[in-house]
Design an enzyme around this catalytic site. Structure first.
Site, mmCIF file in Angstrom:
data_model
loop_
_atom_site.group_PDB
_atom_site.id
_atom_site.type_symbol
_atom_site.label_atom_id
_atom_site.label_comp_id
_atom_site.label_asym_id
_atom_site.label_seq_id
_atom_site.Cartn_x
_atom_site.Cartn_y
_atom_site.Cartn_z
ATOM 1 N N GLY A 157 25.781 -27.991 8.184
ATOM 2 C CA GLY A 157 25.961 -29.317 8.775
ATOM 3 C C GLY A 157 25.314 -30.388 7.917
ATOM 4 N N GLU B 272 24.831 -24.108 -3.315
ATOM 5 C CA GLU B 272 26.226 -24.234 -2.876
ATOM 6 C C GLU B 272 27.162 -24.313 -4.081
ATOM 7 O OE1 GLU B 272 27.467 -27.879 -0.926
ATOM 8 O OE2 GLU B 272 29.030 -26.801 0.144
#
Lengths: 396, 377
Positions: free
Chosen positions: A131, A248
């Protein structure tokens, strides 16, 4: 060198003995195994492969053994990767928690938090989502507005997150939230983890140009999260978030791996669609494809160089900074070429007359546009290189 | 070997940097140009390179070499690129030395190699007959005559061909195969015409008219085609490393300029349009380094797979060509008006880039060589 050779031999023997034959084939997208509380297997082989890799601690081979990893150094981890690739082993599971959040917890979480969150993650029992992005923040991530206000021993969260991959299927979320509204925007952010089944969390999927997608928008309406689920220091989340984004980028470049259904091998299509090129047009197309293959090899050699450099304790921040940009842009270029090679067969939407794999290719081409935006757009990557690697000055 | 420099290579790099910065900075290259020095390099600088062992790096100890492996040339040529230093290292040692090492008999080696390694003599390779490097095309005839041969024809674009002590001339033998001949300077029938190039280095056209050579002039103790290809691949890797060094220097110079040059009351490097372009140059430089390192690694384990060597060397020369073209063009553009003046060194680098790009294979040829390997799998 001998110890490494021995490790390679052991690893190869173990994989040959333990990776079922059906797990050494290209993986269609409906056969991806996602770790989590409701992990689903299409076949007994998928379950076996998952469980065997779990027992070895090879879901997260580089983590310390006390948190469920296998404690491998960078050389051994690279050997494991190479040997898995050599046998075309499928990844036993896809797990964003392990790839992205785990390394940040290892570095920044309290011992209690590590004990609580890492071992279940390492066993593939929790499916995590991220998120970070918000509807009006975009690339200016630090302007996020989802708030977390302390109320007794809980934070109360209100706001919304967008581009949350598999938000509708995840058990837990790691989120950046605003805990300090009155300070400069980077200084009032914290990293918090929360159960997606908490009252007040609602999720709605987003359709993309490629059709149905894994992306969701998540809404928080007075969601109460125990205060001990805040990771690191209060208002220090920006640093953790940046560290997480580096992981990521690495995880996103893993999505090129040949065992994944999103991978399309240009060599293979070149041989299939242009077996013996004739005439100027076919030759020109072949030449463009060759240049694409050459750039792809230059990129993948960089991954090897990075392993060598890390082992020699050299600084690899420059190579890491270009990795996501180069990979996603090369993939996009490759899909454009695949489209040209396949002609109209690559322009089908659904229904009869199209091979399933070609429809998947069309879908991946459309998704490749998302890849150069998600995880920090190409422009953000260029900013990072310009400022952090080349040291160019900020605008006034 | 891996894709980063080991300790020995790093030492070579440091020593090459120190030596070239002291003895052969860009200003020295500029002076050679302005004085119109015919051989295009400084003999004293060259002798210093020999004394540092650069001409002996890759040869076996029994031949008077250092047996270091070919990978020693990656850091050396990188620094040659950084400093824009002209020397006959590529022409005489890498190309001719490789051919002699592979094709000469024991006696021929004895006569040629020690001279070449000591720098007492230097040779140049006369291969090309076309304006674009097409290494397999050869029409220069070697006709059998008595105990020897008669050579007739011409060669062009012979790097370091002016004032060489001799040339290795590639000619078509009576049986249709190619042979490599040693032609010493002063041999009757040989004439040399200098070609003044944009990089002000040594380049020549060679004419051979009824040149009589003894049988011993032919180097034929090995597979000529394989030896030629291997020597050229070594040369290509060295040029790729040189281009990489040039990329590094041009990028550093340009980034420094972006940080200091003020326009519109701000350093121009704070403008996003220029930041993004500079970042893309960095990306290309890094990709080129990946490929160059992999090519040298493949050359250093040559007992292995020849197809792998071909593929990775072609990749390295192609990528270095591409990166150097982009970075040199952008370096000029980002410097603006000063970038097109002769006063600035950037123009010297740009001109050298274009010659090195063309030497031993432009990008199209490299892509075709790469394709032949990749698609054959």
């Amino acid at each position: 060198m001998n110890e490494l050779d021995a490790f390679r031999a052991e690893t190869r023997a173990w994989l040959e003995a333990n990776c079922p034959a059906s797990m050494r084939t290209p993986m269609p997208s409906d056969e991806m195994v996602w770790g989590g509380s409701t992990v689903q297997f299409n076949s007994e082989d998928q379950r076996l492969w998952f469980e065997r890799m779990r027992e070895k601690g090879w879901f997260c081979p580089d983590w310390p053994t006390e948190y469920g990893g296998a404690g491998l150094d960078v050389r051994r981890q690279a050997i494991l990767d190479q040997e898995m690739r050599r046998l075309h082993c499928r990844p036993p599971q896809i797990n964003l928690g392990i790839w992205m959040l785990g390394p940040v917890l290892l570095e920044y979480a309290s011992e209690e938090q590590k004990q609580r969150f890492l071992p279940p993650m390492a066993r593939g029992e929790v499916r995590w989502c991220q998120g970070f992005s918000e509807p009006n923040a975009g690339s200016d991530l630090a302007s996020l507005r989802t708030s977390a206000v302390l109320d007794g021993d809980h934070y109360v969260i209100n706001g919304t997150k967008i581009w949350t991959s598999y938000g509708n299927k995840s058990d837990w979320m790691y989120a950046l939230v605003r805990t300090g509204p009155m300070v400069p925007k980077q200084q009032g952010i914290s990293l918090i983890v929360l159960d997606m089944h908490s009252p007040g969390v609602s999720v709605s999927p987003i359709d993309l140009i490629s059709g149905k997608s894994s992306f969701c928008q998540v809404f928080f309406d007075n969601v109460r999260v125990p205060a001990d689920q805040l990771i690191g220091e209060v208002n220090d989340g920006w640093k953790l978030g940046k560290a997480l984004l580096q992981h990521e980028r690495r995880a996103m470049s893993r999505f090129s791996e040949s065992a994944l259904p999103t991978h399309f091998d240009l060599d293979e299509y070149l041989t299939r669609c242009l077996p013996s090129p004739e005439g100027a047009a076919e030759l020109a197309l072949q030449q463009r494809a060759i240049r694409c293959l050459m750039d792809e090899e230059c990129y993948s050699l960089g991954n090897r160089r990075m392993v060598d450099a890390v082992s020699a304790r050299q600084d690899v921040s420059g190579l890491m900074a270009i990795s996501k940009l180069v990979h996603t842009e090369q993939e996009r270029d490759k899909f454009e070429l695949l489209l040209e090679l396949l002609g109209n067969a690559a322009l089908g939407w659904d229904g009869d007359g199209f091979a399933a794999r070609d429809l998947e290719l069309t879908n991946s081409w459309l998704m490749s546009f998302a890849q150069t935006i998600a995880g920090g757009s190409s422009e953000v990557q260029l900013n990072v290189i310009a400022k952090r690697v080349l040291g160019l000055p900020d605008a006034k | 070997m891996s894709l980063i420099y080991n300790e020995d290579q790093q030492q070579l790099l440091d020593s090459a940097r120190d030596y070239l910065a002291a003895r052969s900075p860009v200003s020295a290259q500029r002076a050679l140009r302005d004085q119109g020095v015919a051989q295009g390099f400084d003999s004293g600088v060259w002798q210093g390179m020999v004394e540092l062992g650069w001409s002996a790096v890759a040869f076996a100890e029994e031949q008077g070499g250092l047996d270091f492996g070919f990978a020693g040339y990656a850091p050396i040529f990188e620094q040659i690129g950084q400093h824009l230093s002209a020397a006959p290292l590529l022409s005489s040692v890498v190309l001719c030395g490789s051919l002699i090492e592979q094709l000469a008999s024991a006696e021929q080696q004895q006569a040629l190699l020690p001279q070449l390694i000591s720098g007492a003599q230097r040779y140049a390779l006369a291969l090309d007959e076309h304006d674009r490097h097409q290494p397999d095309k050869c029409t220069l005839q070697a006709v059998a005559e008595g105990d020897g041969y008669r050579l007739d024809g011409s060669k062009c674009w012979v790097a370091d061909g002016v004032e060489a002590d001799g040339w290795l001339v590639v000619a078509r033998l009576p049986d249709g195969l190619r042979g490599v001949f040693v032609v010493p300077a002063g041999t009757a029938g040989v004439s040399v015409a200098p070609r003044r190039m944009i990089d002000a280095r040594n380049m020549a056209a060679l004419s051979l008219q009824q040149v009589e050579l003894p049988a011993e002039a032919l180097l034929n103790s090995g597979d000529t085609e394989a030896a030629l290809e291997r020597a050229l691949d070594r040369g290509r890797a060295c040029l790729a490393a040189e281009l990489l060094g040039i990329c590094d220097r041009l990028l550093d110079t340009t980034v420094e300029y972006l940080k200091t040059r003020v326009q519109f009351d701000a350093p121009i490097g704070s403008f996003q349009a220029l930041q993004h372009r500079a970042a893309r140059l960095y990306v290309q430089q890094q990709l080129a380094r990946n490929a160059v390192m992999a090519a040298f690694e493949a050359l250093d384990r040559e007992q292995g797979d020849i197809a792998e060597r071909r593929r990775l060397v072609a990749l390295a020369k192609w990528k270095a060509n591409q990166a150097a073209q982009l970075i040199s063009n952008e370096a000029v553009q980002m410097h603006g008006g000063i970038g097109v003046t002769d006063e600035l060194d950037i123009g010297l680098y740009l001109k050298r880039v274009r010659v090195a790009q063309a030497q031993l294979g432009r990008s199209d040829l490299m892509a075709a060589r790469y394709a032949a390997q990749r698609l054959a799998r």
